[in-house]
Enzyme design. Sequence first.
Site, mmCIF file in Angstrom:
data_model
loop_
_atom_site.group_PDB
_atom_site.id
_atom_site.type_symbol
_atom_site.label_atom_id
_atom_site.label_comp_id
_atom_site.label_asym_id
_atom_site.label_seq_id
_atom_site.Cartn_x
_atom_site.Cartn_y
_atom_site.Cartn_z
ATOM 1 N N ARG A 90 -51.017 42.511 90.648
ATOM 2 C CA ARG A 90 -51.453 41.403 91.786
ATOM 3 C C ARG A 90 -52.873 41.324 91.652
ATOM 4 O O ARG A 90 -53.739 42.165 92.258
ATOM 5 C CB ARG A 90 -50.814 41.665 93.058
ATOM 6 C CG ARG A 90 -51.049 40.625 94.052
ATOM 7 C CD ARG A 90 -50.393 41.089 95.253
ATOM 8 N NE ARG A 90 -48.722 41.092 95.191
ATOM 9 C CZ ARG A 90 -48.153 42.149 95.668
ATOM 10 N NH1 ARG A 90 -48.309 42.899 96.610
ATOM 11 N NH2 ARG A 90 -46.619 41.963 95.638
ATOM 12 N N ARG A 159 -54.497 44.210 102.982
ATOM 13 C CA ARG A 159 -53.875 43.246 101.922
ATOM 14 C C ARG A 159 -54.910 42.189 101.583
ATOM 15 O O ARG A 159 -55.885 41.772 102.427
ATOM 16 C CB ARG A 159 -52.605 42.938 101.955
ATOM 17 C CG ARG A 159 -51.584 44.070 101.813
ATOM 18 C CD ARG A 159 -51.628 44.734 100.568
ATOM 19 N NE ARG A 159 -50.336 45.641 100.597
ATOM 20 C CZ ARG A 159 -49.003 45.749 100.475
ATOM 21 N NH1 ARG A 159 -48.614 44.288 100.062
ATOM 22 N NH2 ARG A 159 -48.254 46.585 100.402
ATOM 23 N N LYS A 222 -49.051 48.860 105.048
ATOM 24 C CA LYS A 222 -49.830 47.704 104.606
ATOM 25 C C LYS A 222 -50.309 46.970 105.962
ATOM 26 O O LYS A 222 -49.471 47.078 107.082
ATOM 27 C CB LYS A 222 -48.967 46.809 103.745
ATOM 28 C CG LYS A 222 -47.743 46.391 104.320
ATOM 29 C CD LYS A 222 -46.973 45.484 103.378
ATOM 30 C CE LYS A 222 -45.464 45.151 103.944
ATOM 31 N NZ LYS A 222 -44.658 44.469 102.866
ATOM 32 N N LYS A 224 -51.869 43.121 107.017
ATOM 33 C CA LYS A 224 -51.930 41.683 106.559
ATOM 34 C C LYS A 224 -52.870 40.769 107.567
ATOM 35 O O LYS A 224 -52.661 41.060 108.801
ATOM 36 C CB LYS A 224 -50.685 41.032 106.295
ATOM 37 C CG LYS A 224 -49.944 41.691 105.051
ATOM 38 C CD LYS A 224 -48.653 40.999 105.002
ATOM 39 C CE LYS A 224 -47.740 41.719 103.769
ATOM 40 N NZ LYS A 224 -46.564 41.134 103.644
ATOM 41 N N CYS A 441 -38.904 34.661 97.130
ATOM 42 C CA CYS A 441 -39.568 35.648 96.399
ATOM 43 C C CYS A 441 -39.300 35.755 95.265
ATOM 44 O O CYS A 441 -38.174 35.165 94.656
ATOM 45 C CB CYS A 441 -39.161 36.917 97.199
ATOM 46 S SG CYS A 441 -37.563 37.429 97.187
ATOM 47 N N CYS A 447 -37.972 42.729 90.458
ATOM 48 C CA CYS A 447 -38.340 43.416 91.805
ATOM 49 C C CYS A 447 -37.338 44.638 91.802
ATOM 50 O O CYS A 447 -35.930 44.400 92.005
ATOM 51 C CB CYS A 447 -38.212 42.740 92.849
ATOM 52 S SG CYS A 447 -38.569 43.380 94.537
ATOM 53 N N CYS A 486 -33.907 40.433 99.416
ATOM 54 C CA CYS A 486 -33.917 41.818 100.209
ATOM 55 C C CYS A 486 -34.195 41.449 101.785
ATOM 56 O O CYS A 486 -34.843 40.555 102.022
ATOM 57 C CB CYS A 486 -34.525 43.080 99.557
ATOM 58 S SG CYS A 486 -36.039 43.144 99.912
ATOM 59 N N CYS A 490 -40.589 39.232 102.106
ATOM 60 C CA CYS A 490 -41.938 38.694 101.460
ATOM 61 C C CYS A 490 -42.181 37.126 101.573
ATOM 62 O O CYS A 490 -43.153 36.465 101.498
ATOM 63 C CB CYS A 490 -41.794 39.080 99.983
ATOM 64 S SG CYS A 490 -41.941 41.012 99.776
#
Length: 576
Positions: A90, A159, A222, A224, A441, A447, A486, A490
């Site tokens: 990424r 991020r 994380k 954001k 996603c 994934c 899931c 995302c």
Amino acid sequence: MTETSQPAVDRSRDISQPLDRLGPDETLKATSDQLRGTIALGLLDEITGSVTPEDNKLMKFHGIYMQDDRDIRDERRRQKLEPAYTFMIRVRMPGGVCSPAQWLKLDELARAYGGDTIRLTTRQTVQFHWVLKENLRPTIQKLHEALLDSIAACGDVPRGVMCSVDPRLSRLHAQVYEAASRTSAHAIPNQRAYHEIWYGEERVASSEPEEPFFGKQYLPRKFKMGFVIPPSNDIDVYTQDLGFIAIARDGELEGFNVSIGGGMGRTDQAPETYPRLADVVGFIPADKVLAATDAVMSVQRDYGDRTNRAHARFKYTIDDKGLAWIKAEIERRMGFAFEPARPFAFRSNGDAFGWVEGEDGRWHHTLFIENGRVIDQGEKRLMTGLREIARVHQGAFRLTPNQNLCVSDVAPEDRSKIDALLAEYGLIETRSALRLNSIACVALPTCALAMAESERYLPTLIDKIEAILDARGLRDEPITIRMSGCPNGCSRPYVAEIGLSGRAPGKYNLYLGGGFHGQRLNKMHLENVGEQTILETLDEIIGRYAAERSAGERFGDFAIRAGYVPEVTEGRFFNA
């Protein structure tokens, strides 16, 4: 924008904690030699296409995820072969801004190492999938040639910083993007390991801490951040751990309302986990952004849960400590108090497609890229077309938070040239409002967390929902629909008017009632259901919506008013 004072937070504080008080992932970070681990050694192992589980976790801080092709996992197991391991890289791309030269490098790398495809993400950047272990270094080194990298694109760190894509507001957009870019450069951790492992630089001995702000353990999870320009909430600012809402007067940036505590992730069988929308805590002048960023990050650094990762996001820290306490602690660390929040209003969280003219007379064309997948398919040669546009374009590319791409800063005399290329490569098309407001996603086959299809399935499901909308005369009615494979969220499904999260192959939770411009969480209406039930349910609700809606009433608002789901006023009540 220029900072007129230094951030108030001490960036040299040692926040390391005793190892016996840490969860396993925290222990790994603390003992990893500042994220080096044994990554360099593992890259030399030609016997396997994988790396160790510990190095896999550490490589996330380098913007890299190990994956395998789940479509053939069972067959390889039967053949007693290891999984078909590949890696996702990424790229760090603050605000989604990319030069044509950088796009050409991304295109080159995708064709050489990434399976002839590029993936645009919901955080305004690019992902390469299908990269083999032996191609990791060449890919990252060639990114470096284009002044791109993947540092901190994943992992327990700040991020990639997002920024609204609305170049119509030319001067204001430039000011806000500068703030976002500056914040990204400021917040990124010092990561000498990245330069040593991927660029081959020598390790430099020093008596100073290698990462003075984040220490050896970095953040608990994380983190954001994003900058948004009303009236568009394209970055879904309320889903960010830290958001900056631009406040302007006569086109000039005055400062930002600050929001804290958003986050989408949850776990199906853990009702103590939930999505949460951020709270607006006040206003700061434009020159206080870095001070606020340090203060907020340091509060999460020092008080976030480092024993239970499922409870480690900033949203839980806020709910555990209380918003008033967190706000006061941020103000103490900044050295000044928030001013009262200033008025603002959002109208949507989608993109404006086609040509729009900026205040400066330059033009911008936003292309719909379904689920962010840049690939040549049939007459729609998207990857080739964008390559050819990049070869003649004199402006910039801007990746949107909705997985689309804006060919930006086009001089009036160059519009016909871009139009000709769009037509030649089949990139001019008409789509339903539902499809234009859809996000998915990646999910299967790459994934590791996916429980069900998302990117590969949502277009087919939308085909069938479009038939329902057509029958009711609602094809042009904008409704947000988002799908995740899931519960992690995302694709930001929990603020969609129609949200779907995967439970098992072909099975999804169906959520209804999100706010049209991202201002409200939705609520689960059906659990673990298949396509037929989803379509039958939507057929009934859309039918009633067409017949009973009030003037200007959005689909999510109607779902609540009609009693299909209750309104969720706070994340802690999402699972109630």
